[in-house]
Structures are given as C-alpha cells and as structure tokens.
Design a protein around this motif. Structure first.
Motif, short mmCIF file in Angstrom:
data_model
loop_
_atom_site.label_atom_id
_atom_site.label_comp_id
_atom_site.label_asym_id
_atom_site.label_seq_id
_atom_site.Cartn_x
_atom_site.Cartn_y
_atom_site.Cartn_z
N LEU A 81 21.21 16.69 -16.37
CA LEU A 81 22.05 16.43 -17.54
C LEU A 81 21.92 17.55 -18.57
N ASP A 82 20.68 18.02 -18.80
CA ASP A 82 20.48 19.13 -19.75
C ASP A 82 21.24 20.37 -19.31
N LEU A 83 21.19 20.64 -18.01
CA LEU A 83 21.90 21.80 -17.49
C LEU A 83 23.40 21.68 -17.70
N ARG A 84 23.94 20.52 -17.43
CA ARG A 84 25.38 20.32 -17.58
C ARG A 84 25.79 20.44 -19.05
N GLU A 85 24.96 19.95 -19.97
CA GLU A 85 25.28 20.06 -21.39
C GLU A 85 25.27 21.52 -21.83
N SER A 86 24.30 22.31 -21.34
CA SER A 86 24.24 23.73 -21.68
C SER A 86 25.46 24.47 -21.16
N LEU A 87 25.88 24.13 -19.95
CA LEU A 87 27.06 24.78 -19.37
C LEU A 87 28.32 24.40 -20.16
N LEU A 108 25.83 30.63 -18.65
CA LEU A 108 26.80 30.72 -17.57
C LEU A 108 26.18 30.14 -16.30
N PRO A 109 26.98 29.55 -15.41
CA PRO A 109 26.41 29.04 -14.16
C PRO A 109 25.83 30.16 -13.32
N ALA A 110 24.69 29.90 -12.72
CA ALA A 110 24.01 30.92 -11.91
C ALA A 110 24.48 30.84 -10.47
N SER A 111 24.05 31.81 -9.69
CA SER A 111 24.36 31.83 -8.27
C SER A 111 23.70 30.66 -7.57
N THR A 112 24.26 30.26 -6.43
CA THR A 112 23.68 29.16 -5.66
C THR A 112 22.62 29.64 -4.69
N THR A 113 22.30 30.92 -4.69
CA THR A 113 21.27 31.44 -3.79
C THR A 113 19.90 30.95 -4.22
N VAL A 114 19.12 30.47 -3.26
CA VAL A 114 17.78 29.94 -3.54
C VAL A 114 16.78 30.62 -2.62
N ARG A 115 15.52 30.65 -3.09
CA ARG A 115 14.41 31.21 -2.33
C ARG A 115 13.43 30.11 -1.98
N LEU A 116 12.73 30.28 -0.88
CA LEU A 116 11.86 29.23 -0.36
C LEU A 116 10.45 29.76 -0.18
N VAL A 117 9.47 28.95 -0.57
CA VAL A 117 8.06 29.27 -0.39
C VAL A 117 7.47 28.27 0.59
N LEU A 118 6.82 28.78 1.65
CA LEU A 118 6.29 27.93 2.70
C LEU A 118 5.01 27.24 2.26
N GLN A 142 19.10 28.38 -12.23
CA GLN A 142 19.74 27.33 -13.00
C GLN A 142 20.92 27.87 -13.81
N THR A 143 20.63 28.84 -14.67
CA THR A 143 21.67 29.36 -15.55
C THR A 143 21.45 30.85 -15.78
N ILE A 144 22.46 31.48 -16.36
CA ILE A 144 22.37 32.87 -16.79
C ILE A 144 22.57 32.90 -18.30
N VAL A 145 21.52 33.23 -19.05
CA VAL A 145 21.62 33.34 -20.50
C VAL A 145 22.36 34.64 -20.83
N ARG A 146 23.39 34.55 -21.62
CA ARG A 146 24.24 35.72 -21.87
C ARG A 146 23.46 36.86 -22.54
N ASN A 147 22.75 36.55 -23.61
CA ASN A 147 22.03 37.58 -24.38
C ASN A 147 20.57 37.18 -24.50
N GLY A 148 19.88 37.24 -23.40
CA GLY A 148 18.48 36.85 -23.38
C GLY A 148 17.57 37.98 -23.83
N ILE A 149 16.48 37.63 -24.50
CA ILE A 149 15.46 38.58 -24.93
C ILE A 149 14.22 38.34 -24.08
N LEU A 150 13.80 39.37 -23.34
CA LEU A 150 12.60 39.29 -22.53
C LEU A 150 11.50 40.11 -23.19
N ALA A 151 10.35 39.48 -23.37
CA ALA A 151 9.20 40.14 -23.99
C ALA A 151 8.03 40.13 -23.01
#
Length: 389
Positions: free
Chosen positions: A221-227, A233-243, A294-303
């Motif tokens: 629900l939180d994801l849908r509200e943010s979108l 923005l909606p992110a790609s549907t590609t996922v990675r797997l850890v065994l 999950q999502t792509i933040v348009r103007n994200g700040i990475l520190a």
C-alpha cells in the motif's frame, strides 16, 4: 673590582641571550593552520530503492504419472532423476488381457458386419418380391428392422473396439509433460490400479522456474501511494536471488504477477518471479532471499555511510563544509542503504560538501581546509593522501 666583575658578566649574559633566541626558533610551538578534511560533493541523481524479501521455489509445472488401467507393471522404461520429454514411455503394464479384449471386440465387429450384409441383401430381395405381391408386408418390415439392427450393432462394436484399443494403449504409460522425473513409487511386479491415489512418479518442469515471494500488504500500500503521488517512478521488474548458502544466483529473474487477494493469516501478498534455470541449480522447496526493486527516486541524494554518524540519542548527523570553509553540523534523515551509501531523505541537498575523512579533527564552527576525495576512496578502511585522520 666592580668593573672587572661587570666585564666578566657581559659575555655570559650575551651567551645566554643567544641560546634563548636559538631555543625559541628550534623548540617553540609551530604555527597552526586549518585542519584538512576529505569531502564529497553531493549531487542529486535517480536512485533505485530495493527491498529484500523471502520466497520459496516452485516448479513451473508439476504432473503426477498415474495408471489409467489395472494391471501388473512389467517394465520401468526410464532412469530416476533424469529429464524426460512429453510422450516418452515410462512404464509398461501387462497388456495381454487388454489385447485379448481388443481381439474379441474386433471379432464381434466382423460378425456384426456379416449379419448386416445378410440383412441388407434380404431387404433388397423382399423389395423386389413386394412389387409382385409375392411377400407379405410384415415380412418386408421385419427385414428392414433386422437390417437397421445389424447396422447399429456395427456402430456399437466399432465404439467398443476403439475403447479396447485405447485401454490397450494405456498399458504403456507415457510422460504427460517434459521435465525432471523423481523416484518411482512402484517397482516391476507391482499391481497398479486406475483408481489408486498414489502416483507412479512425479515430473517437474524446472527451467524456467518460479519463486513465490511474500510481501506485506502494508508495504504494498505504501508503494502504491508513493507511485500515485508522483514522488517516485516505478522500478524495473528485474529481481536478484540469493541462495541458501549466501551466494548470489548468476541470472536475474522477472516479476510475473501478484495475487489479487491478501492472505488473512499472514497479512501478505504473494508475488511470483520467474528465473531461468538451465543448470538445474534451483530446486522446488528451496528457501531463498530476493532483492526486489521497488521504486526509482527522481532526485535522490546518496551519502557515503562513513560521513553519517549517530548522536547519543541515535539521531543521524553529518558534518558539512560551508562556503566560508567552516564546519556545520546537520541533522539528517536516512532512508535505506544503497551499497555503501545512505539514501538521504532530509537534511542534505545538492552541492553540500560532506566530510567523510578527518571527521574526528573537525569541530562544528571550526575553519577547515576541504580536500575533495576521489571517487572510490571513501570506503571504510581507506585514506586519502594529505588528510589527517
């Protein structure tokens, strides 16, 4: 006498004065300059946020191999644990009884065809005699009825012959789908029945393979509200797997769909991902962890994480160098970790010079010398030449 004493004292005073001057030049405290600190200039960029979820691997398709006729297994025609193809023979059930039934039905059909030929000839003859009033009308009607009955018998025996052929074909059990077959639950000589509940063997399709993922309905629900708000923005549907052993599966998967209902016992929604599995590494029932965008933040700040510290109350803080080269303390809000960086949601902005090295020397309000740290040197355990830590 006083004059002589003064003359002797003057060289000594001169010597002490020179020594004192030399000591001040050599052993005096050096002039202090601004402390050097390593900084990273923050920039806004699209940032993909991810979440780590758990899942179970399930086969793409599963088919139980079951007998459709009763009988004794005469032969097993496959090797357990190998890959079989659709239509491949797997078991041979004793066919003798079904072959005899087929032959008996074929003979009955031949007899019905002979009777039909006799009845048809009789009808033709009676029709000719009827024109000369040489045969009774009742006899003609009886001949026509017998002809129709013979033709019906032919149709009946033909259907019975087809059934007998189908049952005879069922004595050889074929693979319903392609995939990897498990162990055989019945051995040669075992009696099997079409009504039994136990499968002879099970075939599973493993390439591609599915992973069923559980995500809480609240997070969804939180994801849908943010979108919906347009903040992300909606992110790609590609996922990675850890065994299970902690190793990353080399091939990426894609989200196929999500359930339309919430599990009332767990409060989660099931998502299904599809992964290629050419090596057969992934097996049904395995527990895995997945990194899901999950999502792509348009103007994200990475520190960088080493530039963010915690105060006594646990609040995140950062030291930044202002335009006047003075250190300022900022209260910041961090989101999730993206590699070795924090996603900053409040407290820092584009253009801020974040101190990542020499933070123990920098004090809020102090003037410092900011030295830009090259990319890749901000990881823990690294130092920048010329920076005092």
């Amino acid at each position: 006498m006083l004059f002589m004493t003064t003359r002797r004292a003057l060289p000594l005073l001169l010597t002490f004065s020179l020594a004192a001057c030399g000591g001040a030049e050599k052993g005096g405290p050096p002039r202090q300059g601004p402390v050097e600190v390593g900084v990273v200039t923050l920039t806004a960029q699209p940032v993909t946020t991810t979440t780590e979820l758990t899942g179970r691997i399930t086969a793409t398709a599963v088919a139980d191999v079951r007998p459709q006729v009763d009988g004794i297994i005469k032969a097993r025609l496959f090797t357990e644990g190998t890959t079989v193809r659709a239509g491949q023979p797997l078991y041979q059930i004793d066919p003798r009884l079904y072959r005899a039934t087929r032959d008996q039905t074929a003979a009955q059909l031949a007899s019905a065809q002979a009777s039909a030929a006799t009845a048809q000839a009789k009808v033709a003859r009676y029709n000719r005699l009827q024109t000369a009033d040489a045969v009774a009308r009742q006899d003609v009607d009886d001949a026509v009825a017998a002809d129709r009955e013979a033709k019906a018998s032919i149709a009946q025996y033909r259907a019975s012959l087809r059934t007998a052929n189908v049952n005879l074909g069922f004595t050889r059990v074929y693979a319903p789908i392609s995939g990897r077959i498990g162990r055989s639950a019945f051995t040669v000589g075992a009696l099997v029945s079409a009504a039994q509940t136990s499968a002879l063997a099970t075939i599973s399709q493993l390439d591609p393979i599915y992973v069923d993922i559980q995500q809480s309905s609240t997070a969804l629900l939180d994801l849908r509200e943010s979108l919906a708000s347009g903040d992300v923005l909606p992110a790609s549907t590609t996922v990675r797997l850890v065994l299970e052993n902690g190793r990353v599966y080399p091939q990426a998967g894609t989200i196929q769909f999500g359930e339309v209902s919430v599990d009332t016992t767990t409060g989660t929604v099931t998502l299904r991902a599809r992964f290629p599995n050419p090596q057969g590494i992934l097996l049904p029932g395995m527990f895995v962890r997945l990194t899901v965008p999950q999502t792509i933040v348009r103007n994200g700040i990475l520190a960088p994480q080493q530039g963010i510290t915690r105060d006594a109350k646990g609040n995140a803080t950062a030291l930044v160098v202002g335009a006047d080269n003075k250190v300022a303390l900022r209260q910041v809000t961090t989101g999730q970790a993206v590699g070795a960086q924090w996603l900053i949601t409040a407290g820092l902005r584009t253009g801020d010079r974040l101190i990542v090295q020499g933070t123990d020397k920098a004090q809020p309000g102090a003037t410092v010398k900011a030295v830009t740290v090259a990319a890749g040197t901000t990881a823990a355990g690294t130092t920048n030449p010329g920076i005092t830590n």
